[in-house]
Design a protein around this motif. Sequence first.
Motif, PDB file in Angstrom:
ATOM      1  N   PRO A  30       0.191  -0.995   0.027  1.00 24.87           N
ATOM      2  CA  PRO A  30       0.317   0.316   0.234  1.00 24.87           C
ATOM      3  C   PRO A  30       0.820   1.367   0.417  1.00 24.87           C
ATOM      4  O   PRO A  30       1.694   0.952   0.007  1.00 24.87           O
ATOM      5  N   MET A  31       0.588   2.162  -0.844  1.00 23.51           N
ATOM      6  CA  MET A  31       0.924   3.699  -0.872  1.00 23.51           C
ATOM      7  C   MET A  31       0.721   4.551   1.400  1.00 23.51           C
ATOM      8  O   MET A  31      -0.287   4.046   1.459  1.00 23.51           O
ATOM      9  N   PRO A  32       1.708   5.369   1.771  1.00 27.15           N
ATOM     10  CA  PRO A  32       1.817   5.885   2.668  1.00 27.15           C
ATOM     11  C   PRO A  32       0.178   5.884   2.420  1.00 27.15           C
ATOM     12  O   PRO A  32      -0.313   6.975   1.485  1.00 27.15           O
ATOM     13  N   ALA A  33      -0.340   6.343   3.933  1.00 25.66           N
ATOM     14  CA  ALA A  33      -1.665   6.957   3.858  1.00 25.66           C
ATOM     15  C   ALA A  33      -1.708   8.804   3.125  1.00 25.66           C
ATOM     16  O   ALA A  33      -2.387   9.321   3.031  1.00 25.66           O
ATOM     17  N   ALA A  44       4.385  11.476  -8.041  1.00 31.51           N
ATOM     18  CA  ALA A  44       6.417  11.317  -8.748  1.00 31.51           C
ATOM     19  C   ALA A  44       7.144  11.038  -7.770  1.00 31.51           C
ATOM     20  O   ALA A  44       8.174  10.198  -7.160  1.00 31.51           O
ATOM     21  N   THR A  45       7.040  11.425  -6.267  1.00 32.78           N
ATOM     22  CA  THR A  45       8.048  11.254  -4.866  1.00 32.78           C
ATOM     23  C   THR A  45       7.589   9.722  -4.417  1.00 32.78           C
ATOM     24  O   THR A  45       8.831   9.630  -4.170  1.00 32.78           O
ATOM     25  N   THR A  49      10.641   6.092  -4.035  1.00 36.16           N
ATOM     26  CA  THR A  49      11.219   4.675  -2.896  1.00 36.16           C
ATOM     27  C   THR A  49       9.849   4.750  -2.728  1.00 36.16           C
ATOM     28  O   THR A  49      10.375   4.213  -1.984  1.00 36.16           O
ATOM     29  N   ALA A  50       9.833   4.176  -3.817  1.00 31.85           N
ATOM     30  CA  ALA A  50       8.714   3.022  -4.081  1.00 31.85           C
ATOM     31  C   ALA A  50       9.862   1.468  -3.828  1.00 31.85           C
ATOM     32  O   ALA A  50      10.624   1.622  -3.997  1.00 31.85           O
ATOM     33  N   PRO A  51       8.701   0.463  -2.714  1.00 30.25           N
ATOM     34  CA  PRO A  51       9.568  -0.831  -2.495  1.00 30.25           C
ATOM     35  C   PRO A  51       9.943  -0.909  -4.631  1.00 30.25           C
ATOM     36  O   PRO A  51       8.555  -0.932  -4.965  1.00 30.25           O
ATOM     37  N   PRO A 104       8.895   9.777 -12.403  1.00 27.49           N
ATOM     38  CA  PRO A 104      10.086   9.175 -12.582  1.00 27.49           C
ATOM     39  C   PRO A 104      10.161   7.855 -12.456  1.00 27.49           C
ATOM     40  O   PRO A 104      11.135   7.206 -11.211  1.00 27.49           O
ATOM     41  N   THR A 105      10.042   6.964 -13.151  1.00 24.13           N
ATOM     42  CA  THR A 105      10.509   5.578 -12.973  1.00 24.13           C
ATOM     43  C   THR A 105      11.637   5.067 -13.818  1.00 24.13           C
ATOM     44  O   THR A 105      12.432   5.349 -14.798  1.00 24.13           O
ATOM     45  N   PRO A 106      12.318   4.074 -13.245  1.00 23.07           N
ATOM     46  CA  PRO A 106      13.561   3.558 -13.578  1.00 23.07           C
ATOM     47  C   PRO A 106      13.683   2.879 -14.642  1.00 23.07           C
ATOM     48  O   PRO A 106      12.221   2.560 -15.464  1.00 23.07           O
ATOM     49  N   ILE A 107      14.932   3.286 -15.155  1.00 21.03           N
ATOM     50  CA  ILE A 107      15.129   2.178 -16.857  1.00 21.03           C
ATOM     51  C   ILE A 107      14.613   1.004 -16.791  1.00 21.03           C
ATOM     52  O   ILE A 107      14.117   0.408 -17.876  1.00 21.03           O
ATOM     53  N   TRP A 108      14.906   0.009 -15.670  1.00 21.00           N
ATOM     54  CA  TRP A 108      14.302  -1.581 -15.591  1.00 21.00           C
ATOM     55  C   TRP A 108      12.763  -1.307 -15.841  1.00 21.00           C
ATOM     56  O   TRP A 108      11.639  -1.835 -16.868  1.00 21.00           O
TER      57      TRP A 108
END
Length: 133
Positions: A30-33, A44-45, A49-51, A104-108
Motif C-alpha cells: 500500500p501507498m503511505p496514507a 512522483a515522490t 522511494t517505492a519498493p 520518475p520511473t527507473p529504466i528497468w
Amino acid sequence: MRLIIAIIAGLITGSLTIWAVQSLGHLFYPMPADVDPNDLDELATYVQTAPFMALFFVVLSYGSGAFVSGFTAAYIARGRALLAVSICMILFLVQSLFMMSSLPTPIWFWVLGILSWGLALLGMHFNQKRLNG
C-alpha cells in the motif's frame, strides 16, 4: 463492425485486468496514507522511494492486461485478429508511455513496461491455438 467490437472488448478487458492486478499490488504494497494518488507531484515522490515489488506489480498488470486484451480482441475479431490486437496494443502502449514519462520511473520499468505490451501477441497466439485444437 466485428473489428470495432473486438477492439473495444480488448480495451475493456485489458483495463479491468490492469486495475485488478494493480489493486492486488496495493493490497501487498500500500501507498503511505499521506500520499494522494491524484496529486502527480506526491505520486512522483512516492515512485522514487517505492519498493521494487510495488513498481513490479504495475509491470505485471501491464503484461496481464496485454495478454487478456490480445486474447479477447483476437477471439472476437477472428480473421482480423492481428489488426485488432495491434490497435489495442498500441493504444495501451501510448498510455503507458505517457504515464512513465509523467513519473520518475527507473529504466528497468521502462524496458519491461514497453516489452510487456508484446504479450498481447501471445494472448492472440493462445486464442488461435485454442481454436485450432
